[in-house]
Enzyme design. Structure first.
Site, PDB file in Angstrom:
ATOM      1  N   ARG A  91      38.517   7.562  49.592  1.00 20.51           N
ATOM      2  CA  ARG A  91      38.755   8.848  48.925  1.00 20.51           C
ATOM      3  C   ARG A  91      37.890   9.025  47.689  1.00 20.51           C
ATOM      4  NH1 ARG A  91      44.262   9.603  49.663  1.00 20.51           N
ATOM      5  NH2 ARG A  91      43.758   7.608  50.587  1.00 20.51           N
ATOM      6  N   THR A  92      37.841   8.036  46.812  1.00 18.33           N
ATOM      7  CA  THR A  92      37.076   8.199  45.577  1.00 18.33           C
ATOM      8  C   THR A  92      35.579   8.291  45.876  1.00 18.33           C
ATOM      9  OG1 THR A  92      38.771   6.967  44.391  1.00 18.33           O
ATOM     10  CG2 THR A  92      36.674   7.238  43.285  1.00 18.33           C
ATOM     11  N   LYS A 146      24.143 -12.084  48.875  1.00 20.07           N
ATOM     12  CA  LYS A 146      23.145 -13.150  48.741  1.00 20.07           C
ATOM     13  C   LYS A 146      23.154 -13.751  47.350  1.00 20.07           C
ATOM     14  CE  LYS A 146      20.304 -10.630  52.035  1.00 20.07           C
ATOM     15  NZ  LYS A 146      19.256  -9.615  52.107  1.00 20.07           N
ATOM     16  N   ARG A 162      32.626   1.176  41.119  1.00 19.10           N
ATOM     17  CA  ARG A 162      33.980   0.693  41.404  1.00 19.10           C
ATOM     18  C   ARG A 162      33.870  -0.821  41.509  1.00 19.10           C
ATOM     19  NH1 ARG A 162      38.601   2.034  44.635  1.00 19.10           N
ATOM     20  NH2 ARG A 162      38.707   3.815  43.250  1.00 19.10           N
ATOM     21  N   HIS A 217      40.852   4.073  35.439  1.00 23.95           N
ATOM     22  CA  HIS A 217      40.257   4.882  36.499  1.00 23.95           C
ATOM     23  C   HIS A 217      40.189   6.303  35.926  1.00 23.95           C
ATOM     24  CE1 HIS A 217      39.061   6.486  40.214  1.00 23.95           C
ATOM     25  NE2 HIS A 217      40.002   6.054  41.017  1.00 23.95           N
TER      26      HIS A 217
END
Lengths: 186, 306
Positions: free
Chosen positions: B58-59, B86, B108, B136
């Site tokens: 969603r975000t 890696k 995020r 957030h």
């Protein structure tokens, strides 16, 4: 307020001049478009919105019928957004009718470089496909940077680039005046 | 007034004026998202990179849609498909993205403070899209926008934030902003899910859900993060649902006309009963719709030339 306390201002239109120009433009719009069929006015924020409301009122008085009116904020369509450090404050666009197949008269207070009008036309076309776009301005001060011409002009006022034109309107808490302002540092 | 910040990392340092500017700017974009052609040229030539180290649909989609509707170019970076596996560090990854001339990085990350660390290390603007249990901010702003959009004013507004407050970045962002705007914030949940010192942020702690609901105009439910804490903080999910699940009966304890919010994804039948989630008082889908407009506003305000 236009007298000696602010010597850099010069009055070019007073309240009576502005009212007569609005009345004449209202008649010209009706004459050119043979009435109000498919006609709608869209004012460019902020000065153009007030003038669009005045024009709609005059048209209503003449024709005894109302014309749709919208308000356009052109900020998101400016060509200098990516060059500015601080983004300009956005105001809301509100065009509560379908612009497609309408004759849209864009209304602004001052026509200068033409860049605002270019942005306004892009903004308008994003809302639909008008049959025709016309332009009404209270003042044309010259110095165009784009090939744009007004359909209806309240008054042509030749200026130098160093001068500023201020349209003061009652709706903004001022008296109705158009003044030329010389830039002190220029 | 303009937003004179390179980055948007949390709501804690934002002034009331800055919050209001963002909400008012989002109003203009809500109009754009209601058009037939939902696109404006404001961010033409700009590049927005979504750098997501945690799964999020969603975000990420919301940011992607917001950037695209502003005519920016959008690139999605996620660790499973990049060099992070890696062994590359966050900052190195970001510097590589920056070298490709990204103007705005949306991050995020599972660690609190990751966005701040990144913001110091790169010239691009950084928007925190959730960092661990910290904040957030864009979710907080879209929640504020949704409350305001419902005609509620913040001064004196009574809001209950319910659930796993300790592990919720959404709760933290909302507490900071709502308290600043003059709202009365009540946090509700079991003691194991209540962060120590939350009163210092200006919230009142309740352990009894029914008591906390009396007279509130906004019920903000938090998701029980089953994949993270499992049920370690609570004996059983059934018991949690019984004590802290929002049922239609409980909604009646709140102010008539109270709205029910949830950042999603919802656990139906756990923290929220299906009939509540689908009721008229639920604004959960409005939150999602408003999210795009709010993020367009934030991207616009942050896109001034560096």
């Amino acid at each position: 307020m236009v007298s000696s306390d602010r010597p850099l201002e010069r009055l070019v239109m007073d309240a009576g001049d502005i009212a007569r120009a609005v009345t004449r433009i209202a008649h010209e719009i009706l004459e050119r478009n043979k009435g109000i069929q498919d006609l709608a006015l869209v004012g460019i924020r902020t000065g153009g919105v007030h003038l669009a409301h005045r024009l709609v009122k005059r048209i209503q008085e003449i024709e005894s019928a109302s014309v749709p009116i919208g308000e356009l904020d052109i900020t998101l369509y400016r060509d200098d957004l990516s060059l500015r450090k601080d983004q300009p404050i956005l105001r809301k666009t509100s065009v509560p009718f379908d612009v497609s197949d309408k004759i849209i008269v864009l209304v602004d207070d001052v026509l200068f470089t033409g860049r605002t009008i270019r942005a306004a036309m892009d903004g308008l076309i994003d809302l639909g496909r008008p049959e025709e776009i016309q332009l009404a301005v209270l003042v044309d001060r010259g110095h165009r940077q784009l090939p744009i011409k007004a359909t209806y002009i309240g008054k042509n006022i030749p200026t130098s680039r160093e001068e500023n034109i201020h349209v003061l309107l009652e709706e903004e808490g001022e008296d109705d005046w158009v003044v030329i302002l010389k830039r002190e540092s220029a | 007034m303009s937003l004179k910040r390179k980055d948007l990392l949390s709501l804690a340092p934002l002034s009331v004026d800055e919050i209001r500017l963002i909400l008012e700017t989002a109003d203009s974009f809500k109009e754009v998202t209601g058009r037939e052609i939902k696109k404006v040229p404001a961010l033409r030539g700009r590049t927005v990179v979504n750098l997501f180290f945690e799964p999020s649909t969603r975000t990420r989609t919301s940011f992607e849609l917001a950037a695209k509707r502003l005519s920016a170019d959008v690139i999605n970076f996620s660790p499973s498909s990049s060099s992070v596996v890696k062994g590359e560090t966050l900052l190195d990854t970001a510097r590589n993205i920056e070298a490709m001339q990204a103007d705005i990085i949306v991050l995020r990350h599972p660690s609190a403070g990751a966005a701040e660390a990144l913001a110091v290390g790169v010239k691009s603007s950084v928007i925190n899209a959730g960092d661990g249990w910290h904040e957030h901010p864009t979710q907080g702003l879209l929640d504020l926008y949704t409350i305001r959009d419902r005609g509620l004013s913040f001064e004196g507004l009574r809001v209950a934030i319910v659930g796993d407050v300790a592990h919720s970045r959404v709760a933290r962002s909302n507490i900071h902003a709502l308290v600043k705007l003059g709202a009365e914030v009540r946090v509700v949940g079991p003691p194991t899910m209540m962060p120590r010192g939350v009163e210092k942020l200006g919230a009142r702690v309740y352990y009894n859900f029914d008591e906390a609901l009396r007279g509130v105009q906004v019920i903000m439910m938090l998701r029980l993060q089953l994949e993270r804490q499992g049920i370690a903080l609570f004996p059983t999910i059934r018991e949690y649902a019984r004590l802290y699940g929002l049922t239609a009966e409980r909604v009646k304890l709140a102010d008539p006309g109270a709205i029910v919010m949830h950042p999603g994804p919802i656990n139906r039948g756990v923290e929220i009963a299906p009939e509540v989630a689908d009721s008229l008082s639920s604004v959960i889908l409005d939150q999602v719709a408003n999210g795009v407009a709010v993020r367009m506003g934030i991207l616009y305000l942050m896109s001034g030339a560096n």
